[in-house]
Design an enzyme around this catalytic site. Structure first.
Site, PDB file in Angstrom:
ATOM      1  N   HIS A  76       0.831  -1.219   0.000  1.00  0.00           N
ATOM      2  CA  HIS A  76       0.000   0.000   0.000  1.00  0.00           C
ATOM      3  C   HIS A  76       0.865   1.268   0.000  1.00  0.00           C
ATOM      4  O   HIS A  76       0.518   2.269   0.628  1.00  0.00           O
ATOM      5  CB  HIS A  76      -0.952   0.035   1.192  1.00  0.00           C
ATOM      6  CG  HIS A  76      -1.957  -1.077   1.201  1.00  0.00           C
ATOM      7  ND1 HIS A  76      -3.218  -0.950   0.682  1.00  0.00           N
ATOM      8  CD2 HIS A  76      -1.881  -2.355   1.660  1.00  0.00           C
ATOM      9  CE1 HIS A  76      -3.879  -2.095   0.834  1.00  0.00           C
ATOM     10  NE2 HIS A  76      -3.087  -2.964   1.417  1.00  0.00           N
ATOM     11  N   ASN A 149     -10.270  -2.917   2.305  1.00  0.00           N
ATOM     12  CA  ASN A 149      -9.884  -3.008   0.895  1.00  0.00           C
ATOM     13  C   ASN A 149     -11.123  -2.858   0.018  1.00  0.00           C
ATOM     14  O   ASN A 149     -12.245  -2.909   0.519  1.00  0.00           O
ATOM     15  CB  ASN A 149      -9.255  -4.374   0.595  1.00  0.00           C
ATOM     16  CG  ASN A 149      -7.765  -4.431   0.952  1.00  0.00           C
ATOM     17  OD1 ASN A 149      -7.126  -3.407   1.161  1.00  0.00           O
ATOM     18  ND2 ASN A 149      -7.233  -5.633   1.006  1.00  0.00           N
ATOM     19  N   HIS A 340      -4.060   0.840  11.821  1.00  0.00           N
ATOM     20  CA  HIS A 340      -3.857  -0.453  12.502  1.00  0.00           C
ATOM     21  C   HIS A 340      -5.225  -1.041  12.863  1.00  0.00           C
ATOM     22  O   HIS A 340      -5.990  -0.381  13.598  1.00  0.00           O
ATOM     23  CB  HIS A 340      -3.027  -0.204  13.768  1.00  0.00           C
ATOM     24  CG  HIS A 340      -2.833  -1.414  14.614  1.00  0.00           C
ATOM     25  ND1 HIS A 340      -2.875  -2.699  14.116  1.00  0.00           N
ATOM     26  CD2 HIS A 340      -2.571  -1.542  15.939  1.00  0.00           C
ATOM     27  CE1 HIS A 340      -2.661  -3.554  15.108  1.00  0.00           C
ATOM     28  NE2 HIS A 340      -2.482  -2.888  16.219  1.00  0.00           N
TER      29      HIS A 340
HETATM   30 FE1  HDE Z   1      -2.717  -4.842   5.411  1.00  0.00          FE
HETATM   31  N1  HDE Z   1      -0.884  -4.086   5.889  1.00  0.00           N
HETATM   32  N2  HDE Z   1      -2.068  -6.691   5.937  1.00  0.00           N
HETATM   33  N3  HDE Z   1      -4.448  -5.691   4.755  1.00  0.00           N
HETATM   34  N4  HDE Z   1      -3.318  -3.065   4.795  1.00  0.00           N
HETATM   35  C1  HDE Z   1      -0.499  -2.807   5.735  1.00  0.00           C
HETATM   36  O1  HDE Z   1       0.651  -1.567   7.344  1.00  0.00           O
HETATM   37  C2  HDE Z   1      -0.970  -6.943   6.665  1.00  0.00           C
HETATM   38  C3  HDE Z   1      -4.815  -6.992   4.831  1.00  0.00           C
HETATM   39  C4  HDE Z   1      -4.567  -2.733   4.356  1.00  0.00           C
HETATM   40  O2  HDE Z   1      -3.332   3.485   3.953  1.00  0.00           O
HETATM   41  C5  HDE Z   1       0.845  -2.527   6.349  1.00  0.00           C
HETATM   42  O3  HDE Z   1       0.993   0.634   7.695  1.00  0.00           O
HETATM   43  C6  HDE Z   1      -0.909  -8.330   7.010  1.00  0.00           C
HETATM   44  C7  HDE Z   1      -6.218  -7.145   4.593  1.00  0.00           C
HETATM   45  C8  HDE Z   1      -4.609  -1.343   3.981  1.00  0.00           C
HETATM   46  O4  HDE Z   1      -1.686   3.288   5.365  1.00  0.00           O
HETATM   47  C9  HDE Z   1       1.227  -3.873   6.972  1.00  0.00           C
HETATM   48  C10 HDE Z   1      -2.018  -8.907   6.448  1.00  0.00           C
HETATM   49  C11 HDE Z   1      -6.690  -5.880   4.361  1.00  0.00           C
HETATM   50  C12 HDE Z   1      -3.329  -0.857   4.226  1.00  0.00           C
HETATM   51  C13 HDE Z   1       0.059  -4.747   6.601  1.00  0.00           C
HETATM   52  C14 HDE Z   1      -2.743  -7.868   5.775  1.00  0.00           C
HETATM   53  C15 HDE Z   1      -5.573  -4.989   4.469  1.00  0.00           C
HETATM   54  C16 HDE Z   1      -2.556  -1.957   4.742  1.00  0.00           C
HETATM   55  C17 HDE Z   1       1.836  -1.897   5.423  1.00  0.00           C
HETATM   56  C18 HDE Z   1      -2.436 -10.362   6.471  1.00  0.00           C
HETATM   57  C19 HDE Z   1      -8.121  -5.454   4.015  1.00  0.00           C
HETATM   58  C20 HDE Z   1      -2.824   0.544   3.970  1.00  0.00           C
HETATM   59  C21 HDE Z   1       1.915  -0.439   5.812  1.00  0.00           C
HETATM   60  C22 HDE Z   1      -2.466 -10.953   7.749  1.00  0.00           C
HETATM   61  C23 HDE Z   1      -9.039  -5.605   5.085  1.00  0.00           C
HETATM   62  C24 HDE Z   1      -3.108   1.452   5.122  1.00  0.00           C
HETATM   63  C25 HDE Z   1       1.151  -0.357   7.031  1.00  0.00           C
HETATM   64  C26 HDE Z   1      -2.673   2.852   4.790  1.00  0.00           C
HETATM   65  C27 HDE Z   1      -1.227  -1.841   5.148  1.00  0.00           C
HETATM   66  C28 HDE Z   1      -0.010  -6.016   6.998  1.00  0.00           C
HETATM   67  C29 HDE Z   1      -3.932  -8.109   5.058  1.00  0.00           C
HETATM   68  C30 HDE Z   1      -5.730  -3.575   4.256  1.00  0.00           C
HETATM   69  C31 HDE Z   1       2.557  -4.445   6.556  1.00  0.00           C
HETATM   70  C32 HDE Z   1       0.193  -9.002   7.806  1.00  0.00           C
HETATM   71  C33 HDE Z   1      -7.023  -8.451   4.615  1.00  0.00           C
HETATM   72  C34 HDE Z   1      -5.798  -0.584   3.427  1.00  0.00           C
HETATM   73  O5  HDE Z   1       1.332  -3.777   8.356  1.00  0.00           O
END
Ligand code: HDE
Length: 681
Positions: A76, A149, A340
Site C-alpha cells: 500500500h 480493501n 492499525h
Molecule cells: Fe494490510 N498491511 N495486511 N491488509 N493493509 C499494511 O501496514 C498486513 C490486509 C490494508 O493506507 C501494512 O501501515 C498483514 C487485509 C490497507 O496506510 C502492513 C495482512 C486488508 C493498508 C500490513 C494484511 C488490508 C494496509 C503496510 C495479512 C483489508 C494501507 C503499511 C495478515 C481488510 C493502510 C502499514 C494505509 C497496510 C499487513 C492483510 C488492508 C505491513 C500481515 C485483509 C488498506 O502492516
C-alpha cells in the site's frame, strides 16, 4: 483542545491547526530560528575558493534534504488521502457500545487513505490491483481504524502467509520486474500452489481491480469483527462501504493507457472532486450474525476468503462518510498516517479469524521501521482528539513533555495515576470468548472449500463482466513465461468454471481442461457492478469545439450539463480563447495533445468550423477511443458529421443533436457509465 470533553466533527481540524505553518510572506530562518541572509551561495574562502565547514546553514539544509525520504509502506505504498466526517444514521446501541455509533446524527472527524497494494510510491494509479480503503475515526473514546480493501476477501487464510503472497506479487527477485503488476511468473506460481487464493483472484481479474475512481469503489473490512453491546452481548460483524456514486470500473485497455497519460489519475480525480465541492460519500454498512448462528452457514464465517452473500445476510446502512477537505501537506498527513486494525474502541472487538490475528501484530510493527520509532502516535495526523495518559516515555522523536517523576504503575507518589478505568466507565475490556483447545498448527476443515465462492462470484457476473475476467486471465496468465505453470493455472480455475478456464486456455495456448466442472449454481446479484447506482453526477465530459460554434446552442448545453452536476473540459486545436459565430468566447482547457480521450467519461463534439485537417484527425481519434471503451458520445451541429463519417449514429450510447432533448438524453447516457452491449470491432 486535549482537555476538551466535547468532540465534534471539527475537532481534528482544530487540533491540526496548531501544527500548521504558512511560511509564505515570512523571513527565512534556520531550524534554530536564526534569520538567513543568503540561501544560494555557500560560504567559501574567497570568490573562487573552497567551501568552508563552518557553513552551518549549508550543512543544515543539505543534511535535512539527505534525510527527506522515509521507507515507503511495504504494501500500500502508493496512496492518497483526505479529511472528512462520518455521521451516524441511527443508534446502534442494540449491537455495540461504541459511542460514535450510539446516536443518530452523531458526527465524528475522519481521515481516509486510498491506495494500491503492490506498486512503489511512484507507480501508476490505474494498475490491476486491490485498492486499500483505510479510515481513521477520531472518536471521543480514542482512534478507531477501519482498515479496509475494495475487495471483500483475501488471498490467504493465515497471517503467516502474508510475506509469501506479497513476495510473489512484488517484482521478481532477480531483475525487479514488473512494477505494480501481478502479470508474471512468481505471482501465478503462488496462486497455483496456494489454491485458497482462487476467490480473491477472481475479484482481482474483474473490473474491481481497475476502479474508475476511488469515489466509485466499494470498501470491505474483509475480516470478521465483533460488535459488543453494554450488556456484553456479542454479534459477528462485517463492514462495508457503499459509494453513493455506485461502483464503476475502467476497461483494461483504457486503464493501461491512463497509466501513461496520467499516472495520477485516481488521486487527481479525488483531489479535484473535493476542490470542486463534489464531496464523495459512502454509506457504512454492516452485516450482522448472531453468536448462535456461528455455524449456520455452508462456509466458516471466520474464513477471510469467504463473503457473507448480501442476499443471505443483508447489509444494514448505519452511517455516512463524506470526504470534504484535501490535505495541506502530503508527507505530513498522507504519508505519515499510521493505520492499525487493532486501533479499536469499546464495542468493537476481534474474532479468531486467523488473518486478522496476523494483522493485529503487523501494523504497529511496520510503523516502527517506517516512522522511525515508538512515538508515531504523536505525529499530528495520528494523534487522537482525546489526550492519552500512560507511563510510556522516551524513544525517538518524543514530543510530549510529561510532568512529574513517576512513570510506573502501581505507585503511591502520584496517587497511583494514571489509573486504569473500569469497563463500566469506558475502559476497554476484551470480549471474554471461551477458548479451549490444544496448541496446534492446523486449520479447521471448515476452511477447506476454496472454490465454491469463486464460482459464486463467476455465476454472479454479467456477460461484459465475464468477458473482462476472461481477458484479464488471458493477459495475466498469458504473460507468464513458464508453460507448465500456465497449464497449472488453467487446471486450477477449471474448479471455478469450465467455460472460464477453457476460454482463457485457448487464448494462451494451453490445453483446455477436461471434466465435468463444478456443480455450484448459486449466484449473488449484489456482486455484479451492473446492478450498482447509476448517476451522471460529477462525471467528466471532454467537449471538442472549434471557432465558429453555435453560441446559444453550446451555451445552453453547457448550462444543461452543469445543472445535472456533470463536469467538463473544453478541448480544441490551440489553447486560448475560441469564438462562436455570434462572438461568444470560451476558454480552452486543453489541446488535443495535453489531454486524451481515456481521461474522460464521455466525449461531446460541439463542432464549430472544424476546418483543419488536424482537427478532423484528432476528433476522429478521440471518438474512436471513446467508442471502443463503450463511452457515451454526443454530437451536435457540425459535430454530427463526425458521427456520420464513422458510422456511429444509432449505436448504443451515441446521442446526436438532431434530437431536441439532447442534454437529457446525453446525461442519461453518461449515467449508464458504459454501454457494454455496443457492437465494438
Ligand atoms: Fe494490510 N498491511 N495486511 N491488509 N493493509 C499494511 O501496514 C498486513 C490486509 C490494508 O493506507 C501494512 O501501515 C498483514 C487485509 C490497507 O496506510 C502492513 C495482512 C486488508 C493498508 C500490513 C494484511 C488490508 C494496509 C503496510 C495479512 C483489508 C494501507 C503499511 C495478515 C481488510 C493502510 C502499514 C494505509 C497496510 C499487513 C492483510 C488492508 C505491513 C500481515 C485483509 C488498506 O502492516
Amino acid at each position: 483542545m486535549h482537555e476538551k470533553d466535547h468532540i465534534n466533527e471539527k475537532s481534528k481540524q482544530e487540533q491540526l491547526k496548531s501544527f500548521k505553518v504558512d511560511d509564505s510572506k515570512k523571513n527565512m530562518t534556520t531550524n534554530q530560528g536564526l534569520k538567513v541572509s543568503e540561501d544560494e551561495l555557500s560560504l567559501t574562502a574567497g570568490e573562487r575558493g573552497p567551501t568552508l565547514m563552518e557553513d552551518f546553514h549549508f550543512r543544515e539544509k543539505m543534511t535535512h534534504f539527505d534525510h527527506e525520504r522515509i521507507p515507503e509502506r511495504v504494501v500500500h505504498a502508493r496512496g492518497f488521502a483526505a479529511h472528512g466526517v462520518f455521521e451516524t444514521y441511527e443508534s446502534m446501541k442494540q449491537y455495540t457500545k461504541a459511542k460514535f455509533l450510539s446516536e443518530a446524527g452523531k458526527k465524528t472527524p475522519v481521515f481516509t487513505r486510498f491506495s494500491t497494494v503492490v506498486g512503489n510510491r511512484g507507480s501508476a494509479d490505474t494498475v490491476r490491483d486491490v485498492r486499500g480503503f483505510a479510515t481513521k475515526f477520531f472518536t471521543e473514546e480514542g482512534n478507531y481504524d477501519l482498515v479496509a480493501n475494495n475487495m471483500p476477501v483475501f488471498f490467504i487464510q493465515d497471517g503467516m502467509k502474508f510475506p509469501d503472497v506479497v513476495h510473489a506479487l512484488k517484482p521478481e527477485q532477480h531483475n525487479d520486474i514488473p512494477q505494480a503488476s501481478g502479470a508474471h511468473d512468481t505471482f501465478w506460481d503462488f496462486v497455483a500452489n496456494n489454491q485458497e487464493s482462487a476467490h480473491h483472484v477472481m475479484w482481482l481479474m474483474s473490473g474491481r481491480a481497475v476502479p474508475r475512481s476511488y469515489r466509485m469503489m466499494e470498501g470491505f473490512g474483509v475480516n470478521t469483527f465483533r460488535f459488543v453491546n453494554e450488556q456484553g452481548v456479542s454479534h459477528f460483524v462485517k463492514f462495508h462501504w457503499k459509494p453513493k456514486l455506485g461502483a464503476h470500473s475502467l476497461v483494461w485497455d483504457e486503464a493501461q493507457k491512463i497509466a501513461g497519460k496520467d499516472p495520477d489519475y485516481n488521486r487527481r480525480d479525488l483531489y479535484d472532486a473535493i476542490e470542486m465541492g463534489n464531496f464523495p460519500e459512502w454509506e457504512l454498512g454492516v452485516q450482522i450474525i448472531e453468536e448462535k448462528d456461528e455455524f449456520a452457514f455452508d462456509f466458516d464465517i471466520l474464513d477471510p476468503t469467504k463473503i457473507w452473500p448480501e442476499e443471505d445476510v443483508p447489509v444494514k446502512r448505519i452511517g455516512k462518510l463524506t470526504l470534504n477537505q484535501n490535505v495541506d501537506n502530503f508527507f505530513a498527513e498522507t504519508e505519515q498516517v499510521a493505520f492499525h486494525p487493532g486501533h479499536v474502541v469499546p464495542g468493537i472487538d476481534f474474532t479468531n479469524d486467523p488473518l486478522l490475528q496476523g494483522r493485529l501484530f503487523s501494523y504497529t510493527d511496520t510503523q516502527l521501521i517506517r516512522l522511525g520509532g515508538p512515538n508515531f502516535h504523536e505525529i499530528p495526523i495520528n494523534r487522537p482528539v482525546v489526550q492519552f495518559y500512560n507511563n510510556q516515555r522516551e524513544g525517538y522523536h518524543r514530543q510530549t513533555i510529561n510532568k512529574g517523576k513517576v512513570s510506573y504503575h502501581n505507585n503511591s507518589l502520584a496517587g497511583n495515576t494514571p489509573s486504569p478505568v473500569s469497563e463500566e466507565k469506558g475502559g476497554y475490556s476484551h470480549y471474554q470468548e471461551k477458548v479451549d483447545g490444544k496448541k496446534i498448527r492446523k486449520r479447521s476443515v471448515s476452511f477447506q472449500d476454496h472454490f465454491s465462492q469463486a464460482t459464486l462470484f463467476w455465476n454472479s457476473m454479467s456477460g461484459p463482466e465475464r468477458l473482462h475476467i476472461i481477458d484479464a486471465f488471458s493477459f495475466e496468465v498469458g504473460s507468464v513465461k513458464d508453460k507448465v505453470l500456465r497449464q497449472q493455472v488453467v487446471d486450477m480455475f477449471a474448479n471455478v468454471d469450465m467455460e472460464l478456464a477453457t476460454a482463457f486456455a485457448q487464448n494462451i495456448g494451453a490445453t483446455p481442461p477436461k471434466g465435468e466442472g463444478t456443480s455450484v449454481t448459486k449466484s449473488s446479484p449484489a456482486l455484479s457492478q451492473l446492478n450498482t447506482v447509476k448517476t451522471a453526477k460529477t462525471r467528466k465530459v471532454g467537449i471538442i469545439l472549434d471557432n465558429g460554434f453555435e453560441d446559444k446552442k453550446i451555451k445552453d448545453i453547457l448550462h444543461g450539463l452543469n445543472a445535472e452536476g456533470v463536469t467538463y473540459e473544453i478541448i480544441s486545436e490551440k489553447q486560448g480563447i475560441i469564438k462562436g459565430l455570434g462572438g461568444e468566447e470560451l476558454m480552452v482547457d486543453h489541446t488535443f495533445t495535453t489531454t486524451d480521450p481515456v481521461l474522460y467519461d464521455a466525449i461531446y463534439v460541439g463542432g464549430g468550423a472544424a476546418s483543419s485537417r488536424l482537427f478532423h484527425k484528432k476528433t476522429t481519434y478521440y471518438l474512436k477511443e471513446a467508442f471502443k471503451h463503450y463511452k457515451p458520445i454526443g454530437a451536435t451541429d457540425t459535430g454530427v458529421t463526425f458521427l456520420e463519417d464513422n458510422n456511429y449514429i444509432g449505436s448504443l450510447g451515441v446521442v446526436d443533436g438532431t434530437n431536441t432533448s439532447f442534454v437529457k438524453d446525453f446525461v442519461q447516457a453518461i449515467a449508464e457509465h458504459r454501454h457494454w452491449n455496443r457492437q465494438v470491432m
